[in-house]
Write an enzyme that holds these catalytic residues in place. Structure first.
Site, PDB file in Angstrom:
ATOM      1  N   ASP A 110      65.610 -29.929 116.668  1.00 43.18           N
ATOM      2  CA  ASP A 110      66.700 -28.958 116.725  1.00 43.18           C
ATOM      3  C   ASP A 110      67.800 -29.635 115.928  1.00 43.18           C
ATOM      4  OD1 ASP A 110      69.055 -27.583 117.318  1.00 43.18           O
ATOM      5  OD2 ASP A 110      68.192 -26.829 119.185  1.00 43.18           O
ATOM      6  N   HIS A 111      67.971 -29.229 114.674  1.00 48.66           N
ATOM      7  CA  HIS A 111      68.812 -30.050 113.797  1.00 48.66           C
ATOM      8  C   HIS A 111      70.270 -30.107 114.247  1.00 48.66           C
ATOM      9  CE1 HIS A 111      69.369 -26.136 111.856  1.00 48.66           C
ATOM     10  NE2 HIS A 111      70.525 -26.604 111.440  1.00 48.66           N
ATOM     11  N   HIS A 154      69.702 -23.861 119.568  1.00 48.67           N
ATOM     12  CA  HIS A 154      70.919 -24.629 119.285  1.00 48.67           C
ATOM     13  C   HIS A 154      71.995 -24.462 120.381  1.00 48.67           C
ATOM     14  CE1 HIS A 154      68.854 -24.860 115.565  1.00 48.67           C
ATOM     15  NE2 HIS A 154      69.254 -23.712 115.095  1.00 48.67           N
TER      16      HIS A 154
HETATM   17  P1  NAD Z   1      58.219 -22.886 103.074  1.00 48.73           P
HETATM   18  O1  NAD Z   1      57.572 -21.534 103.126  1.00 48.73           O
HETATM   19  O2  NAD Z   1      59.179 -23.166 101.981  1.00 48.73           O
HETATM   20  O3  NAD Z   1      57.081 -24.000 102.982  1.00 48.73           O
HETATM   21  C1  NAD Z   1      55.867 -23.877 103.657  1.00 48.73           C
HETATM   22  C2  NAD Z   1      54.910 -24.967 103.208  1.00 48.73           C
HETATM   23  O4  NAD Z   1      53.680 -24.786 103.916  1.00 48.73           O
HETATM   24  C3  NAD Z   1      54.570 -24.973 101.731  1.00 48.73           C
HETATM   25  O5  NAD Z   1      54.489 -26.317 101.302  1.00 48.73           O
HETATM   26  C4  NAD Z   1      53.187 -24.315 101.678  1.00 48.73           C
HETATM   27  O6  NAD Z   1      52.382 -24.727 100.586  1.00 48.73           O
HETATM   28  C5  NAD Z   1      52.592 -24.835 102.952  1.00 48.73           C
HETATM   29  N1  NAD Z   1      51.485 -24.011 103.449  1.00 48.73           N
HETATM   30  C6  NAD Z   1      51.492 -22.705 103.766  1.00 48.73           C
HETATM   31  N2  NAD Z   1      50.265 -22.324 104.213  1.00 48.73           N
HETATM   32  C7  NAD Z   1      49.482 -23.434 104.185  1.00 48.73           C
HETATM   33  C8  NAD Z   1      48.140 -23.705 104.549  1.00 48.73           C
HETATM   34  N3  NAD Z   1      47.326 -22.763 105.036  1.00 48.73           N
HETATM   35  N4  NAD Z   1      47.694 -24.975 104.411  1.00 48.73           N
HETATM   36  C9  NAD Z   1      48.485 -25.951 103.931  1.00 48.73           C
HETATM   37  N5  NAD Z   1      49.760 -25.747 103.575  1.00 48.73           N
HETATM   38  C10 NAD Z   1      50.245 -24.507 103.697  1.00 48.73           C
HETATM   39  O7  NAD Z   1      58.852 -23.116 104.494  1.00 48.73           O
HETATM   40  P2  NAD Z   1      60.160 -23.989 104.866  1.00 48.73           P
HETATM   41  O8  NAD Z   1      61.358 -23.163 104.629  1.00 48.73           O
HETATM   42  O9  NAD Z   1      60.085 -25.306 104.211  1.00 48.73           O
HETATM   43  O10 NAD Z   1      60.024 -24.127 106.439  1.00 48.73           O
HETATM   44  C11 NAD Z   1      59.125 -25.035 107.049  1.00 48.73           C
HETATM   45  C12 NAD Z   1      59.410 -25.100 108.536  1.00 48.73           C
HETATM   46  O11 NAD Z   1      60.728 -25.594 108.732  1.00 48.73           O
HETATM   47  C13 NAD Z   1      59.353 -23.757 109.260  1.00 48.73           C
HETATM   48  O12 NAD Z   1      58.905 -23.967 110.578  1.00 48.73           O
HETATM   49  C14 NAD Z   1      60.813 -23.327 109.299  1.00 48.73           C
HETATM   50  O13 NAD Z   1      61.078 -22.436 110.359  1.00 48.73           O
HETATM   51  C15 NAD Z   1      61.480 -24.680 109.504  1.00 48.73           C
HETATM   52  N6  NAD Z   1      62.875 -24.728 109.061  1.00 48.73           N
HETATM   53  C16 NAD Z   1      63.192 -24.531 107.750  1.00 48.73           C
HETATM   54  C17 NAD Z   1      64.510 -24.609 107.349  1.00 48.73           C
HETATM   55  C18 NAD Z   1      64.898 -24.442 105.900  1.00 48.73           C
HETATM   56  O14 NAD Z   1      66.084 -24.612 105.606  1.00 48.73           O
HETATM   57  N7  NAD Z   1      63.970 -24.149 105.013  1.00 48.73           N
HETATM   58  C19 NAD Z   1      65.513 -24.871 108.287  1.00 48.73           C
HETATM   59  C20 NAD Z   1      65.172 -25.084 109.618  1.00 48.73           C
HETATM   60  C21 NAD Z   1      63.840 -25.009 109.987  1.00 48.73           C
END
Ligand code: NAD
Length: 491
Positions: free
Chosen positions: A179-180, A242
């Site tokens: 939980d950042h 949060h």
């Molecule tokens: P994203 O969609 O940008 O990245 C997803 C990644 O998963 C990619 O590298 C993709 O290639 C990989 N992927 C998808 N399906 C796959 C599979 N079947 N096998 C292997 N790899 C696979 O997502 P994100 O924005 O980086 O978010 C990732 C996590 O972090 C999520 O749970 C999101 O809720 C959480 N999160 C993201 C942010 C943010 O700012 N992006 C903030 C808080 C939390």
């Protein structure tokens, strides 16, 4: 001198937005400080077909702005490797295992592993289970740790199911639920302010505190996350995690020691004494909102954002009143609010103290204005610090009191970013700033009640103007109790 940690970090979702924007820069900062140095490796994986070199180029680009020292960046990136892998393909885990073993040997990591799942949440359980069944967990090291991104379920039932899946492969003390907000400087400072100062902790109860207000405001809308957001809404996206974490830190009793197990146990106790609302209480104590069009027409309504259905009833704003049924807080409400397209991007906590029982300056002959509330404001972001509003005599003729702010603001440039702190905590094995399952479960049970009521009642959306602090009903929620938000626009 920083203590160097040995670890192989296996990162699922290694080409994703979070990894490139936050995780690689965080790891680089830990490298720069020496928290990781010679005995670490990062094995990135995702579905994308990339060579090691292409992956390294991607990491180099994502950390470029962290330092001018090209050699240091190059050395850091030399510890990275990549394997393309579909996490749903069980057989392919053997490739990951071989690569991990090779890196472990090369960097003399001695079996310490961190599995970081930065992917869509529907993969969390699958990956955790495959890691276990395909023997990627080591037994020769000090630890195997699992890091999980948000969201953790979309209600209690799905969260419980996910937790059961994770627990089949990892023990609770091996699971680090991110939980950042818990990585933010001033959220961590809540414990220091409370338990390091008699002047606050002695007054930290319903006898002296009138109410506590927590505001997480965003000025942006849903941007590219509309698809995800419309399925979630502000209650699930911000309140369950949060806000409930911040509430529990503010409400908990003093832990026996400043250790993760002791802090977690107090947070859980606090959340368990939070009143779970029935239908009538839920509808009167919670307000939801969705933004419409701005008067100048420059901001379009939520329902016209890309990927949002024209009849969406998803809330982009929540305000609520939380009540604890315990000795410390009975009768002192915690008001919370969060939303998109609000008047600014900031997070703050306002602790409003009770006025003196007798205001001796209020007699007409004194000519003085009524006393102001003493307010302790914790500024979480964008500025970090706190201020204490006290009443003092001003220096004019006669006797007039006026509020004075005693304030302290931190030097922003020295403050580590949340992900840097949190990854460091994972490497240390310190679970203080992560959500434990009992906390997550209690928070969902509370939030599910609100959601259930909202799902059967039709909202009157849109109901707030972008650039304001949400719907009028959010002000009325406090006005009903003869109170008002400390932070207001046009005040
Ligand atoms: P994203 O969609 O940008 O990245 C997803 C990644 O998963 C990619 O590298 C993709 O290639 C990989 N992927 C998808 N399906 C796959 C599979 N079947 N096998 C292997 N790899 C696979 O997502 P994100 O924005 O980086 O978010 C990732 C996590 O972090 C999520 O749970 C999101 O809720 C959480 N999160 C993201 C942010 C943010 O700012 N992006 C903030 C808080 C939390």
């Amino acid at each position: 001198m920083a203590k160097e940690r040995r670890a192989l970090i296996m990162l699922f979702g290694g080409t994703g937005d979070l990894a490139t924007r936050k995780l690689y820069p965080a790891l680089f900062n830990l490298y720069e400080k020496g928290n990781i140095r010679d005995h670490f490796a990062v094995l990135g994986t995702s579905r994308a077909e990339l060579s090691d070199d292409e992956f390294k180029a991607m990491v180099t680009k994502s950390v470029a702005k962290e330092s001018n020292d090209k050699k240091m960046i190059q050395d850091f990136v030399s510890h990275f490797a990549y394997v393309a892998h579909d996490v749903t393909d069980v057989k392919h885990y053997s490739v990951l295992r071989e690569k991990a073993d090779e890196l472990d040997k090369k960097y003399e990591i001695n079996g310490n592993r961190v599995f970081y799942i930065s992917m869509a949440p529907n993969f969390f359980g699958t990956v955790a289970q495959n890691l276990k069944t395909q023997h990627l967990l080591t037994d020769n090291g000090e630890f195997n740790r699992l890091v999980i991104e948000k969201p953790f379920g979309r209600d209690y039932k799905s969260a419980k199911q996910l937790n059961d899946e994770l627990s089949a492969a990892f023990d609770e003390n091996q699971i680090f639920r991110i939980d950042h907000y818990l990585g933010k400087e001033m959220i961590q400072n809540i414990e220091a302010i409370r338990f390091g100062n008699t002047i606050f902790e002695a007054l930290w109860n319903n006898r002296y505190i009138d109410n506590i207000q927590i505001t997480l405001a965003e000025d942006l809308g849903v941007e590219e996350r509309a698809g995800y957001y419309d399925n979630s809404g502000a209650l699930r996206d911000m309140v369950q995690n949060h806000i409930m974490q911040i509430v529990s830190l503010l409400a908990m009793e003093q832990p026996v020691a400043f250790k993760d197990v002791d802090i977690r146990s107090e947070k859980v106790k606090a959340l368990r004494s939070l009143r779970v609302y029935d239908v009538i209480e839920a509808s009167s104590n919670f307000v939801r909102g969705q933004y419409g069009e701005s008067p100048d027409g420059k901001t379009k309504p939520y329902r016209e954002e890309d990927d949002v259905p024209a009849d969406s009833n998803t809330e982009t704003f929540v305000a609520g009143k939380l009540l604890f049924d315990n000795y410390r807080w009975s009768g002192t409400p915690f008001y919370i609010r969060t939303g998109k397209k609000l008047a600014g991007k900031f997070t703050r906590v306002d602790v409003v103290f009770k006025k003196p029982l007798v205001d001796i300056f209020a007699f007409p002959q004194s000519g003085s204005t009524p006393l102001n509330d003493n307010v302790l404001t914790i500024f979480v972001e964008p500025n970090q610090g706190f201020s204490l509003r006290v009443n003092a005599k001003n220096n004019e003729q006669g006797f007039h009191t006026e509020p004075v702010d005693l304030s302290y603001m931190e030097d922003q440039k020295d403050v580590p970013q949340p992900y840097e702190r949190l990854i460091h905590d994972v490497l240390k094995g310190d679970g203080t700033n992560f959500s434990s399952w009992p906390e997550v479960a209690s928070a969902w049970k509370f939030v599910d009640q609100i959601r259930q009521v909202w799902d059967i009642q039709q909202p009157n959306f849109p109901n707030y103007i972008p650039g304001t602090m949400g719907p009028v009903a959010a002000d009325e929620l406090l006005a009903r109790d003869n109170r008002q938000w400390v932070y207001r626009i046009n005040q």
